[in-house]
Write an enzyme that holds these catalytic residues in place. Structure first.
Site, short mmCIF file in Angstrom:
data_model
loop_
_atom_site.label_atom_id
_atom_site.label_comp_id
_atom_site.label_asym_id
_atom_site.label_seq_id
_atom_site.Cartn_x
_atom_site.Cartn_y
_atom_site.Cartn_z
N LYS A 161 0.83 -1.20 0.00
CA LYS A 161 0.00 0.00 0.00
C LYS A 161 0.87 1.25 0.00
O LYS A 161 1.89 1.31 0.69
CB LYS A 161 -0.92 0.02 1.23
CG LYS A 161 -1.87 -1.16 1.30
CD LYS A 161 -2.74 -1.13 2.54
CE LYS A 161 -3.83 -0.09 2.47
NZ LYS A 161 -4.76 -0.19 3.62
N GLU A 216 -11.89 3.44 9.02
CA GLU A 216 -12.17 2.27 8.19
C GLU A 216 -11.48 1.02 8.74
O GLU A 216 -10.32 1.07 9.17
CB GLU A 216 -11.75 2.53 6.74
CG GLU A 216 -12.36 3.82 6.20
CD GLU A 216 -12.54 3.81 4.70
OE1 GLU A 216 -12.14 2.83 4.05
OE2 GLU A 216 -13.10 4.80 4.18
N GLU A 238 -7.41 2.57 7.74
CA GLU A 238 -7.09 3.97 7.47
C GLU A 238 -8.19 4.87 8.01
O GLU A 238 -9.25 4.39 8.44
CB GLU A 238 -6.91 4.22 5.97
CG GLU A 238 -8.17 4.04 5.14
CD GLU A 238 -7.93 4.30 3.66
OE1 GLU A 238 -6.76 4.44 3.25
OE2 GLU A 238 -8.92 4.37 2.92
N ARG A 287 -12.30 13.74 6.05
CA ARG A 287 -13.18 14.58 5.22
C ARG A 287 -14.59 14.01 5.27
O ARG A 287 -14.81 12.94 5.84
CB ARG A 287 -12.69 14.58 3.77
CG ARG A 287 -12.52 13.16 3.22
CD ARG A 287 -12.18 13.12 1.75
NE ARG A 287 -11.75 11.81 1.31
CZ ARG A 287 -12.53 10.78 1.05
NH1 ARG A 287 -13.84 10.91 1.19
NH2 ARG A 287 -12.04 9.63 0.64
#
Length: 459
Positions: free
Chosen positions: A162, A278, A292, A296
């Site tokens: 990632k 998440e 993560e 926002r």
């Protein structure tokens, strides 16, 4: 918390989220300025805002990613604040800092919070320090191929490479053997450098047949609360296609643990504004792991708004103006079940390739339990430069069964002509027995719906 003047907001985003922000501002008696590119002169947000200002050419780099132009537009129009929406600069700490340095209010988390949580390695470290479980993998960035091999051998294949600065499902590669690892690391670094300006990567253990569950949190810098969870497991190429809540695959005890963990993380970093934590969840072992945090407003925020009755964008405005949270955790109650589908300008028969062109017919559904968020209308010429999202159809039901029935009715009423869309994909998804039985996972679309289709390898 010091109260601030919030009379006019510049919207530094586009599409349906710009329309959503305009509506929240109008409800609050706040004037709006829509920043737009040359390609977006005819979008609905430009017509709906109190003022609008062109900030540059059609390419994102010439407009919505041009921080100085956005800040200059805010100052020229007398705006007190900037709302970044989602996408573009919404998770860019330097932009948030520049907004504040210009004497404007940034409607979102602090620049330091965005910077910390935007670095996926630092975010994992914050989660660990807050007592939130994270999956096995590298504690820091991976600096060499040998280090990557050592970590992969320790956690066991398959592993997930990632990008440290990645987001939105980009910068991710699944590796199933040491033979693939070196080539995949090199490609991942190159892709991350191009996409995010940083080639740093890290490694996590990749779990098969897991659910993607996220928790909506909201804070005022002092207090943080959660507003329930959403199941975002229907994806293609790590991009969400359908979201629903609450996550009914979770039993009450596991649901409480995940929600508490998300709130705990937010509290530990003094989070302000709307955010989403998440997780991946293994339904068999009932274990969950932080992956993560998005600093926002999310595309799927209407699911939470419908379930809780809380106006998340309106709450963003009040907290940005220095108001403390007007809600406590005890005030948050989820009612019924909600599902959101993203109607994208993509061809599901051709690996979801984006489409552009004139929309000839655009008929959206209505009726009990149906909400539509969109910036599109019949006759709109869809530009090729931006995200392919046309509309979000969100439904509510007393339970998941009723919500699915209402979504089927809503999709049946929907007509879009002139371009290809994902409407037919969603209709097919709802006919899948596994979806009706809530027996899906993050690779379900690829492995079950397109298992014999030639495009499967592209998903």
């Amino acid at each position: 918390m010091m109260k601030k003047t919030l009379k006019k907001v510049l919207i530094a985003s586009r599409g349906e989220i710009a329309v959503r922000i305009i509506r929240a501002c109008r409800d609050a008696g706040i004037a709006t300025v829509q920043a737009y590119s040359e390609a977006d002169r005819e979008t609905a947000a430009v017509y709906m805002a109190d003022e609008s200002v062109c900030i540059g050419g059609p390419k994102p780099s010439e407009s919505y990613l041009n921080g100085p132009a956005l800040i200059n537009a805010a100052k020229q129009t007398g705006a007190d604040a900037v709302h970044p929406g989602y996408g573009f600069l919404s998770e860019n700490a330097e932009f948030a800092q520049a907004v504040e340095d210009a004497g404007l209010i940034y409607i979102g988390p602090s620049p330091d919070t965005i910077r910390t949580m935007g670095d996926k390695v630092r975010a994992r470290q914050c989660a660990q320090q807050a007592g939130v479980p994270v999956g096995s993998g590298s504690y820091n960035t991976v600096d060499s191929n040998q280090q990557a091999i050592d970590i992969a051998n320790e956690v066991g294949y398959p592993v997930l490479i990632k990008a440290v600065a990645g987001g939105g499902g980009r910068g991710m590669r699944v590796v199933r053997s040491e033979k693939e690892l070196e080539e995949s690391i090199s490609r991942a670094r190159n892709e991350a450098e191009v996409a995010f300006g940083s080639g740093e990567v890290y490694i996590e253990k990749y779990l098969e047949k897991i659910r993607h569950i996220e928790v909506q949190i909201f804070g005022d810098g002092q207090n943080v609360l959660h507003l329930g969870d959403r199941d975002c497991s229907i994806q293609r190429r790590h991009q969400k296609l359908l979201e629903e809540g609450p996550a009914s695959v979770l039993d009450q005890e596991l649901q409480n643990r995940i929600r508490s963990a998300a709130r705990q993380l937010g509290q530990s970093i003094g989070y302000r504004s709307a955010g989403t934590v998440e997780f991946i969840v293994d339904p068999q072992s009932r274990e969950f792991y932080f992956i993560e945090m998005n600093t926002r407003i999310q595309v799927e925020h209407p699911v939470t708004e419908i379930l809780t009755g809380v106006d998340l964008v309106g709450l963003q405005l009040s907290v940005a103006a220095g108001e403390p949270l007007s809600l406590s955790q005890e005030d948050i109650h989820l009612h019924g079940h909600a599902i959101e589908v993203r109607i994208n300008a993509e061809d599901p028969a051709k690996a979801f390739i984006p489409c552009a062109g004139k929309i000839v017919v655009f008929q959206m559904p209505a009726g009990p339990g149906v909400r539509v968020d969109t910036h599109v209308y019949a006759g709109y010429d869809l530009p090729p430069y931006y995200d392919s999202l046309l509309a979000k159809i969100i439904v509510w039901g007393q339970n998941r069964t009723q919500a699915i029935a209402r979504l089927k009715r809503a999709l049946h009423e929907t007509r879009i002509e002139g371009i290809e869309t994902t409407l037919s994909f969603h209709q097919r998804l709802l006919s899948e027995e596994a979806f009706a039985n809530n027996d899906v996972y993050t690779q379900f679309v690829k492995e079950k719906m397109y298992e014999k289709h030639p495009m499967r390898k592209l998903l």
